[in-house]
Design a protein around this motif. Structure first.
Motif, PDB file in Angstrom:
ATOM      1  N   SER A 135      -9.337  -5.269  -7.128  1.00 28.78           N
ATOM      2  CA  SER A 135      -9.494  -4.505  -5.999  1.00 28.78           C
ATOM      3  C   SER A 135     -11.247  -5.168  -6.035  1.00 28.78           C
ATOM      4  CB  SER A 135      -9.556  -3.357  -5.783  1.00 28.78           C
ATOM      5  OG  SER A 135     -10.257  -2.968  -4.345  1.00 28.78           O
ATOM      6  N   ALA A 146      -6.755  -7.872   3.470  1.00 27.73           N
ATOM      7  CA  ALA A 146      -8.122  -7.463   3.764  1.00 27.73           C
ATOM      8  C   ALA A 146      -9.319  -7.893   3.146  1.00 27.73           C
ATOM      9  CB  ALA A 146      -7.675  -5.971   3.382  1.00 27.73           C
ATOM     10  N   PRO A 175       1.286  -1.163   0.010  1.00 25.10           N
ATOM     11  CA  PRO A 175       0.037   0.048  -0.006  1.00 25.10           C
ATOM     12  C   PRO A 175       0.898   0.560  -0.248  1.00 25.10           C
ATOM     13  CG  PRO A 175      -0.878  -1.854   1.516  1.00 25.10           C
ATOM     14  CD  PRO A 175      -0.051  -1.886   0.931  1.00 25.10           C
ATOM     15  N   SER A 197      -6.844  -4.651  -2.813  1.00 26.18           N
ATOM     16  CA  SER A 197      -8.041  -3.539  -2.279  1.00 26.18           C
ATOM     17  C   SER A 197      -7.325  -3.179  -1.268  1.00 26.18           C
ATOM     18  CB  SER A 197      -9.409  -4.093  -1.693  1.00 26.18           C
ATOM     19  OG  SER A 197      -9.492  -5.682  -2.505  1.00 26.18           O
ATOM     20  N   SER A 198      -6.139  -3.345  -0.528  1.00 28.92           N
ATOM     21  CA  SER A 198      -5.196  -2.863   0.530  1.00 28.92           C
ATOM     22  C   SER A 198      -4.757  -1.736  -0.555  1.00 28.92           C
ATOM     23  CB  SER A 198      -4.330  -3.642   1.312  1.00 28.92           C
ATOM     24  OG  SER A 198      -3.512  -4.246  -0.018  1.00 28.92           O
ATOM     25  N   LEU A 221     -15.036   0.665  -1.451  1.00 29.40           N
ATOM     26  CA  LEU A 221     -13.610   1.400  -1.467  1.00 29.40           C
ATOM     27  C   LEU A 221     -13.467   2.728  -2.424  1.00 29.40           C
ATOM     28  CD1 LEU A 221     -10.723  -1.709  -1.458  1.00 29.40           C
ATOM     29  CD2 LEU A 221     -11.543  -0.144   0.856  1.00 29.40           C
ATOM     30  N   THR A 222     -14.479   2.699  -3.064  1.00 28.89           N
ATOM     31  CA  THR A 222     -14.673   3.709  -3.926  1.00 28.89           C
ATOM     32  C   THR A 222     -15.758   4.891  -3.569  1.00 28.89           C
ATOM     33  OG1 THR A 222     -16.584   2.719  -5.523  1.00 28.89           O
ATOM     34  CG2 THR A 222     -14.269   2.699  -6.517  1.00 28.89           C
ATOM     35  N   CYS A 235      -5.847   0.478  -2.749  1.00 25.39           N
ATOM     36  CA  CYS A 235      -6.541   1.417  -3.157  1.00 25.39           C
ATOM     37  C   CYS A 235      -7.454   2.236  -1.884  1.00 25.39           C
ATOM     38  CB  CYS A 235      -7.591   0.612  -3.731  1.00 25.39           C
ATOM     39  SG  CYS A 235      -8.150  -0.282  -5.420  1.00 25.39           S
ATOM     40  N   ARG A 236      -7.632   0.976  -0.728  1.00 23.40           N
ATOM     41  CA  ARG A 236      -7.721   2.671   0.170  1.00 23.40           C
ATOM     42  C   ARG A 236      -6.744   2.987   0.667  1.00 23.40           C
ATOM     43  NH1 ARG A 236     -11.454  -0.877   3.648  1.00 23.40           N
ATOM     44  NH2 ARG A 236     -10.437  -3.157   2.697  1.00 23.40           N
ATOM     45  N   SER A 288     -12.257  -9.750   4.370  1.00 21.60           N
ATOM     46  CA  SER A 288     -13.743  -8.825   3.988  1.00 21.60           C
ATOM     47  C   SER A 288     -14.723 -10.056   3.620  1.00 21.60           C
ATOM     48  CB  SER A 288     -13.768  -7.829   2.723  1.00 21.60           C
ATOM     49  OG  SER A 288     -15.129  -7.040   2.672  1.00 21.60           O
TER      50      SER A 288
END
Length: 393
Positions: free
Chosen positions: A128, A177, A81, A106-107, A133-134, A109-110, A181
């Motif tokens: 992701s 992550a 990240p 995803s991690s 997340l968006t 993008c976060r 989830s």
């Protein structure tokens, strides 16, 4: 050792950027590319670069966009990240990129989406799929489908085919992550919607060596289906141990385990596993042509996996999206117009309808996640077999 490996990933990324001639100065249209060709997602992401290069070369061979060539500026984040944030800032500030392909996970993008929002530059992830997340980021897009939607389509398909799914269990990795989830939020909601009785939930570390205690609990609960939140390597371990302990039901999952080689790697343990994916090589003439071109490049590069996966296809289609957006906005890539042209790309994607990609027709919903086909596939005889084609929402 962990700190050294992270530093190495950053240095690899920097080396990919350094030494390139300034694309901006030569009048090319620069697109940043946050890769994950090293690190924890390598089995899924290793071929994404081939897909991106193919798309760029094909577009440039047809004359480019607005009379200019597209040039990729690449940075290997290693799936980290912090490196993903470094990449988007470098692309926005130093490389003067118009948009960014990625980051992958995803991690990433976060934390990268907020950085991209501050810089006013579009990022579109190819991997992701963790929910939400968006949210709040007008420059953050994902050419992926929410895992909840994908696994919903899997369960609906099982129901329509009258395949038993009334009793369920969940198995997920705690230290990834998206896997966590899926295991703690997505699968409970999916099973609840499907009115499946959730009989057991187990978790484990992604790098766990021995899964026998958790699998014993799963087998004893006798579920019809086990929902899996895991990357491919962990799914293989789980399938092998379930087979060893005599499990008679089926595993189900989403895009995190949409690896073309997975049925072969799991066999015979993964027989009957049913998942959703957003790319199927035989879905259309366009997808077949892409698969053939990818295979040729992958073999030449010495990759062990020569069949494209959905992340490869998503990467290819992101380049097509950006090309269409740049053509529509008549972008020049000039520094004086950079902020305006970046925003024009964002605005085009927000209203894009049915772009013809190798995955199928692609649009974006209000949350800037992709609307595209979901292919429900089943592991059979060491290969994936198409069960149904459905449309995401």
């Amino acid at each position: 050792m962990k700190t050294v490996s992270k530093l190495a990933a950053v240095l690899v990324g920097l080396s990919l950027v350094q030494g390139q001639a300034s694309a901006q100065a030569s009048g090319d249209l620069v697109i940043g590319y946050s890769m994950a060709k090293t690190g924890p997602y390598v089995s899924l992401a290793i071929g994404n670069e081939i897909a991106a290069d193919l798309a760029v070369e094909e577009i440039n061979a047809r004359g480019g966009v607005n009379g200019k060539k597209i040039k990729l500026s690449k940075f290997d984040t290693g799936g980290d990240p912090k490196s993903a944030v470094t990449a988007v800032r470098r692309f926005a500030q130093d490389e003067k990129a118009l948009a960014v392909i990625g980051p992958f996970s995803s991690s990433e993008c976060r934390v990268a989406f907020p950085a991209g929002e501050s810089a006013g530059i579009v990022q579109t992830s190819m991997g992701s799929s963790a929910p939400g997340l968006t949210a709040g980021f007008s420059y953050g897009f994902r050419n992926t489908v929410d895992e909840g939607i994908v696994i919903d389509e899997v369960m609906d398909t099982l129901s329509s085919k009258k395949i038993p799914s009334s009793n369920a269990a969940i198995a997920y990795g705690t230290d990834d992550a998206v896997s966590k989830s899926i295991g703690t939020a997505v699968l409970p909601a999916v099973f609840g919607k499907a009115k499946s009785n959730l009989k057991q939930t187990v978790d484990f570390k992604v790098k766990a060596f021995d899964l026998s205690p958790q699998v014993s609990q799963l087998v004893q609960s006798q579920p019809d289906v086990i929902g899996v939140g895991a990357p491919p390597e962990l799914a293989v371990k789980l399938a092998v141990e379930l087979h060893r302990q005599g499990f008679k039901g089926r595993m189900i999952g989403g895009t995190t385990i949409a690896d073309p080689d997975l049925p072969k790697r799991m066999a015979p343990g993964g027989e009957g596993m049913t998942i959703g994916t957003t790319y199927h090589a035989n879905a259309s003439v366009k997808s077949k042509e892409f698969a053939a071109a990818y295979e040729k490049r992958a073999k030449a590069a010495g990759l062990t996996r020569t069949e494209p996966n959905q992340m490869d296809a998503a990467t290819y289609d992101i380049v097509l999206m950006y090309a269409a957006a740049m053509a529509n906005a008549k972008v020049s890539g000039d520094a004086a117009n950079l902020a305006k042209e970046r925003t024009a790309i964002r605005d085009y994607l927000s209203t894009m309808t049915n772009l013809k990609g190798v995955e199928g027709d692609i649009s974006f919903n209000k949350d800037r996640d992709a609307i595209k086909p979901v292919y429900v596939i089943e592991a059979k005889g060491g290969a994936w077999s198409l069960v149904a084609t459905r449309k995401s929402k």
